[in-house]
Design a protein around this motif. Structure first.
Motif, PDB file in Angstrom:
ATOM      1  N   UNK A  85       5.100  -8.183  -6.950  1.00  0.00           N
ATOM      2  CA  UNK A  85       5.910  -9.040  -6.092  1.00  0.00           C
ATOM      3  C   UNK A  85       5.454  -8.949  -4.633  1.00  0.00           C
ATOM      4  N   UNK A  86       5.172  -7.712  -4.178  1.00  0.00           N
ATOM      5  CA  UNK A  86       4.708  -7.540  -2.788  1.00  0.00           C
ATOM      6  C   UNK A  86       3.347  -8.183  -2.574  1.00  0.00           C
TER       7      UNK A  86
ATOM      8  N   UNK B  75       6.920   3.126 -14.403  1.00  0.00           N
ATOM      9  CA  UNK B  75       5.674   2.334 -14.299  1.00  0.00           C
ATOM     10  C   UNK B  75       5.971   0.838 -14.256  1.00  0.00           C
ATOM     11  N   UNK B  76       6.868   0.423 -15.121  1.00  0.00           N
ATOM     12  CA  UNK B  76       7.201  -1.009 -15.128  1.00  0.00           C
ATOM     13  C   UNK B  76       7.835  -1.435 -13.795  1.00  0.00           C
TER      14      UNK B  76
ATOM     15  N   UNK C 277       0.836  -1.206   0.000  1.00  0.00           N
ATOM     16  CA  UNK C 277       0.000   0.000   0.000  1.00  0.00           C
ATOM     17  C   UNK C 277       0.871   1.257   0.000  1.00  0.00           C
ATOM     18  N   UNK C 278       1.958   1.231   0.723  1.00  0.00           N
ATOM     19  CA  UNK C 278       2.856   2.383   0.720  1.00  0.00           C
ATOM     20  C   UNK C 278       3.481   2.597  -0.663  1.00  0.00           C
ATOM     21  N   UNK C 279       3.878   1.502  -1.314  1.00  0.00           N
ATOM     22  CA  UNK C 279       4.444   1.622  -2.664  1.00  0.00           C
ATOM     23  C   UNK C 279       3.425   2.207  -3.635  1.00  0.00           C
ATOM     24  N   UNK C 280       2.150   1.755  -3.540  1.00  0.00           N
ATOM     25  CA  UNK C 280       1.103   2.288  -4.423  1.00  0.00           C
ATOM     26  C   UNK C 280       0.837   3.765  -4.135  1.00  0.00           C
ATOM     27  N   UNK C 281       0.763   4.123  -2.868  1.00  0.00           N
ATOM     28  CA  UNK C 281       0.526   5.528  -2.515  1.00  0.00           C
ATOM     29  C   UNK C 281       1.670   6.420  -2.971  1.00  0.00           C
ATOM     30  N   UNK C 282       2.883   5.965  -2.831  1.00  0.00           N
ATOM     31  CA  UNK C 282       4.049   6.732  -3.258  1.00  0.00           C
ATOM     32  C   UNK C 282       4.048   6.931  -4.764  1.00  0.00           C
ATOM     33  N   UNK C 283       3.652   5.896  -5.497  1.00  0.00           N
ATOM     34  CA  UNK C 283       3.602   6.009  -6.958  1.00  0.00           C
ATOM     35  C   UNK C 283       2.502   6.973  -7.377  1.00  0.00           C
ATOM     36  N   UNK C 284       1.354   6.913  -6.686  1.00  0.00           N
ATOM     37  CA  UNK C 284       0.237   7.781  -7.058  1.00  0.00           C
ATOM     38  C   UNK C 284       0.501   9.229  -6.684  1.00  0.00           C
TER      39      UNK C 284
END
Length: 246
Positions: free
Chosen positions: A213-214, A204-205, A186-193
């Motif tokens: 993977x997570x 993006x890739x 969730x942190x990785x997704x929030x950071x990307x967004x």
């Protein structure tokens, strides 16, 4: 008639004296315990004198026969001999000592005393050995007590070592692991967004690869935790017994 009367009087006095001595002997030599001697009637024959002397000759012969059977050593003595026994204590004691029953009793007493002395000597000879054995047993008891204490300590150490591998601890670690993976994804997704400006294709890739993977690790860990919880509830979870956690 006079000679017959005198003879009856002498026999009566002799029988009376003999019975008096027999009564005294009966009172002074009461049996003590089981000596193996033949049993005699405890009833002293009725004294025969001029007042109760039976008139029937057959009864007289029966009483005399009873006297001779019960007290043969006295019944066969004359009146003078009986008076001497009553008058002289040493003579009476010598006569008693010569009786077969008394000799047998004293022989038994001697044998019992000798056997008791032999057993006492055996016990005394074993006293030192028994003392050493008692001291040895005391030392062994102290050693056994120390071993028992050490055993309890080792059992407690063993239980302490098993606690980190108990089912509850292992399940808690699995939950913590997949929840941490969920937070990381969730942190990785929030950071990307939250990135400003255009996003390059390489970024993006990299995000997709890292996120996939997570999430794969998360779902794998969650599935393992769910299966482990179900097995634990069913009692089929292998490893440390469930009783350690309860």
């Amino acid at each position: 008639m006079d000679s017959a009367s005198n003879g009856n009087a002498v026999r009566s006095r002799t029988g009376s004296d003999a019975l008096a001595v027999a009564r005294e002997f009966e009172q002074s030599t009461r049996p003590r315990g089981n000596t193996g001697l033949p049993k005699y009637e405890s009833r002293v024959p009725e004294p025969m004198n001029n007042y109760n002397l039976p008139k029937d000759r057959r009864l007289i012969e029966e009483k005399v026969a009873c006297l001779k059977e019960q007290f043969p050593t006295f019944a066969n003595k004359s009146a003078d001999d009986l008076e001497d026994l009553l008058r002289f204590e040493d003579l009476f004691q010598a006569h008693i000592d010569g009786l077969e029953q008394v000799q047998l009793m004293r022989t038994l007493e001697y044998e019992l005393r000798e056997e008791n002395e032999r057993l006492a000597e055996v016990n005394l000879s074993a006293e030192e050995e028994l003392r050493k054995m008692r001291d040895n047993v005391a030392e062994l008891q102290m050693f056994a007590s120390s071993l028992t204490t050490r055993l309890y300590e080792l059992v407690q150490e063993h239980l302490d070592l098993q606690k980190p591998y108990s089912p509850n601890v292992l399940l808690a670690k699995l939950k913590e692991e997949y929840m941490k993976l969920d937070e990381q994804s969730e942190e990785a997704a929030a950071k990307f967004m939250d990135k400003d400006g255009p996003v390059e294709a390489a970024d993006c890739e990299e995000f997709v690869r890292q996120y996939k993977d997570l999430r794969a690790k998360y779902h794998s860990s969650e599935a393992r935790c769910t299966l482990a919880e179900a097995a634990y509830k069913n009692g089929t979870l292998a490893g440390v017994p469930m009783s350690m956690d309860r």
